[in-house]
Design an enzyme around this catalytic site. Structure first.
Site, PDB file in Angstrom:
ATOM      1  CG  ASN A  90      -1.846   1.112   1.317  1.00  0.00           C
ATOM      2  OD1 ASN A  90      -1.447   2.252   1.094  1.00  0.00           O
ATOM      3  ND2 ASN A  90      -3.094   0.856   1.636  1.00  0.00           N
ATOM      4  CG  HIS A 148       1.341   4.519   4.662  1.00  0.00           C
ATOM      5  ND1 HIS A 148       0.454   4.933   5.610  1.00  0.00           N
ATOM      6  CD2 HIS A 148       0.948   3.280   4.284  1.00  0.00           C
ATOM      7  CE1 HIS A 148      -0.430   3.962   5.828  1.00  0.00           C
ATOM      8  NE2 HIS A 148      -0.151   2.950   5.036  1.00  0.00           N
ATOM      9  CG  HIS A 178      -8.225   4.194   0.915  1.00  0.00           C
ATOM     10  ND1 HIS A 178      -8.444   4.008   2.259  1.00  0.00           N
ATOM     11  CD2 HIS A 178      -9.409   4.619   0.402  1.00  0.00           C
ATOM     12  CE1 HIS A 178      -9.707   4.317   2.547  1.00  0.00           C
ATOM     13  NE2 HIS A 178     -10.310   4.701   1.436  1.00  0.00           N
ATOM     14  NE  ARG A 223      -9.342   8.393   4.455  1.00  0.00           N
ATOM     15  CZ  ARG A 223      -9.603   7.520   5.422  1.00  0.00           C
ATOM     16  NH1 ARG A 223      -8.853   6.442   5.572  1.00  0.00           N
ATOM     17  NH2 ARG A 223     -10.582   7.729   6.274  1.00  0.00           N
ATOM     18  NE  ARG A 260      -7.444  11.141   5.916  1.00  0.00           N
ATOM     19  CZ  ARG A 260      -7.921  10.538   6.992  1.00  0.00           C
ATOM     20  NH1 ARG A 260      -7.168   9.690   7.662  1.00  0.00           N
ATOM     21  NH2 ARG A 260      -9.143  10.775   7.415  1.00  0.00           N
ATOM     22  CD  GLU A 308      -7.038  -0.109   0.995  1.00  0.00           C
ATOM     23  OE1 GLU A 308      -7.246   0.924   1.666  1.00  0.00           O
ATOM     24  OE2 GLU A 308      -6.182  -0.928   1.292  1.00  0.00           O
ATOM     25  CB  THR A 326      -9.415   1.571   7.268  1.00  0.00           C
ATOM     26  OG1 THR A 326      -9.006   2.245   6.087  1.00  0.00           O
ATOM     27  CG2 THR A 326     -10.778   0.964   7.053  1.00  0.00           C
ATOM     28  CD  GLU A 341      -7.319  -6.193   2.749  1.00  0.00           C
ATOM     29  OE1 GLU A 341      -7.461  -5.905   1.537  1.00  0.00           O
ATOM     30  OE2 GLU A 341      -6.644  -5.520   3.541  1.00  0.00           O
ATOM     31  CG  HIS A 383      -5.610  -1.959   8.932  1.00  0.00           C
ATOM     32  ND1 HIS A 383      -5.174  -1.386  10.098  1.00  0.00           N
ATOM     33  CD2 HIS A 383      -6.097  -0.954   8.184  1.00  0.00           C
ATOM     34  CE1 HIS A 383      -5.426  -0.087  10.049  1.00  0.00           C
ATOM     35  NE2 HIS A 383      -5.962   0.208   8.902  1.00  0.00           N
TER      36      HIS A 383
HETATM   37  N1  PXP Z   1      -5.979  -3.116   3.995  1.00  0.00           N
HETATM   38  C1  PXP Z   1      -6.880  -2.106   4.061  1.00  0.00           C
HETATM   39  C2  PXP Z   1      -8.278  -2.379   3.637  1.00  0.00           C
HETATM   40  C3  PXP Z   1      -6.497  -0.824   4.499  1.00  0.00           C
HETATM   41  O1  PXP Z   1      -7.409   0.168   4.559  1.00  0.00           O
HETATM   42  C4  PXP Z   1      -5.152  -0.601   4.828  1.00  0.00           C
HETATM   43  C5  PXP Z   1      -4.717   0.772   5.250  1.00  0.00           C
HETATM   44  O2  PXP Z   1      -4.846   1.664   4.197  1.00  0.00           O
HETATM   45  C6  PXP Z   1      -4.251  -1.675   4.735  1.00  0.00           C
HETATM   46  C7  PXP Z   1      -4.700  -2.930   4.351  1.00  0.00           C
HETATM   47  C8  PXP Z   1      -2.806  -1.515   5.075  1.00  0.00           C
HETATM   48  O3  PXP Z   1      -2.660  -1.183   6.418  1.00  0.00           O
HETATM   49  P1  PXP Z   1      -1.236  -0.737   6.980  1.00  0.00           P
HETATM   50  O4  PXP Z   1      -0.868   0.534   6.322  1.00  0.00           O
HETATM   51  O5  PXP Z   1      -1.463  -0.629   8.442  1.00  0.00           O
HETATM   52  O6  PXP Z   1      -0.258  -1.841   6.616  1.00  0.00           O
END
Ligand code: PXP
Length: 241
Positions: free
Chosen positions: A7, A10, A43, A45, A49, A70, A101, A151, A190
């Site tokens: 992902n 970040h 994602h 949003r 952001r 996402e 999330t 998921e 997550h």
């Molecule tokens: N899966 C989903 C559905 C999420 O919303 C996120 C965070 O954006 C992640 C996985 C990844 O989470 P993390 O950044 O904590 O690894």
């Protein structure tokens, strides 16, 4: 094989801290792919952001593995998802005040909307997954929705310690088995990091882990190649009998 999807939100969060053009989540995603990521997740949003609309378009044109978007059930976001050309979609709840999330989608309560959005995304050829808590009622509702994937939300496991974490892990194992028995394919994600990923990666039948924060944060210190290599190794170790 258990795939690692990274992902890149970040990276965009860091860029948005200064509203400049770097670091670029697209360039970072390409580096992650070169280092072994088997998919890229972002994602978009509603509050924009981190990932921006232009990032999504550039990710679509440059990601060569699999692009997973996402997206919430909000109609503006669904319309963008439908036009995005992403390979896969993960439907998530979205709350403006949250830092990230916070929990799974309430598929039971939102059954009609979830089914409708899943069908529209699937009609565009996208693989649809529902981000849900490890809860039998949510899994049963997901199975009824027609979406092929869930998921499982691993945040409670990641936040728990000691015996509570062991209980959360057992919930995830049971949920994965229950979902597969109901014909669903199962991903997870997550809050996973280098220390807690192993027991989740070892869960039978999981197809994909979505990990963002831990990899991007580690890459700031050790670089993208090493951050990916270390996460891939942690997953491989957990899958070795
Ligand atoms: N899966 C989903 C559905 C999420 O919303 C996120 C965070 O954006 C992640 C996985 C990844 O989470 P993390 O950044 O904590 O690894």
């Amino acid at each position: 094989m258990l795939r690692l999807h990274v992902n890149v939100d970040h990276v965009a969060t860091l860029r948005q801290a200064r509203r400049v053009s770097f670091p670029d989540p697209v360039e970072w995603a390409l580096r992650a792919e070169s280092a072994g990521a088997q998919g890229i997740t972002c994602h978009l949003r509603k509050d924009r952001r981190h990932i921006q609309d232009a990032d999504l378009a550039r990710l679509r044109s440059r990601v060569r593995t699999l692009l997973n978007l996402e997206c919430s059930l909000d109609e503006e976001m669904v319309a963008i998802a439908l036009a995005s050309g992403a390979d896969a979609f993960c439907l998530v709840p979205e709350n403006r005040a949250e830092i990230t999330t916070e929990g799974g989608l309430d598929v039971r309560r939102e059954a009609a909307r979830v089914r409708g959005v899943s069908e529209r995304l699937a009609a565009r050829g996208g693989l649809v997954s529902l981000f849900i808590d490890a809860d039998r009622e949510q899994i049963a509702a997901a199975a009824d929705s027609g979406a092929p994937f869930v998921e499982l939300h691993t945040g409670c496991y990641a936040n728990a310690r000691g015996e509570a974490r062991a209980r959360e892990l057992e919930r995830l194992r049971e949920a994965a088995a229950f979902a597969r028995a109901r014909g669903l394919r199962v991903n997870a994600g997550h809050g996973l990091d280098y220390e807690n990923v192993g027991p989740v990666a070892a869960i039978e039948g999981l197809e994909e882990l979505n990990i963002g924060f831990a990899i991007v944060a580690h890459a700031v210190v050790v670089g993208v190649d090493r951050a990916l290599a270390e996460m891939l190794a942690a997953i491989a170790r957990a899958r070795t009998p």
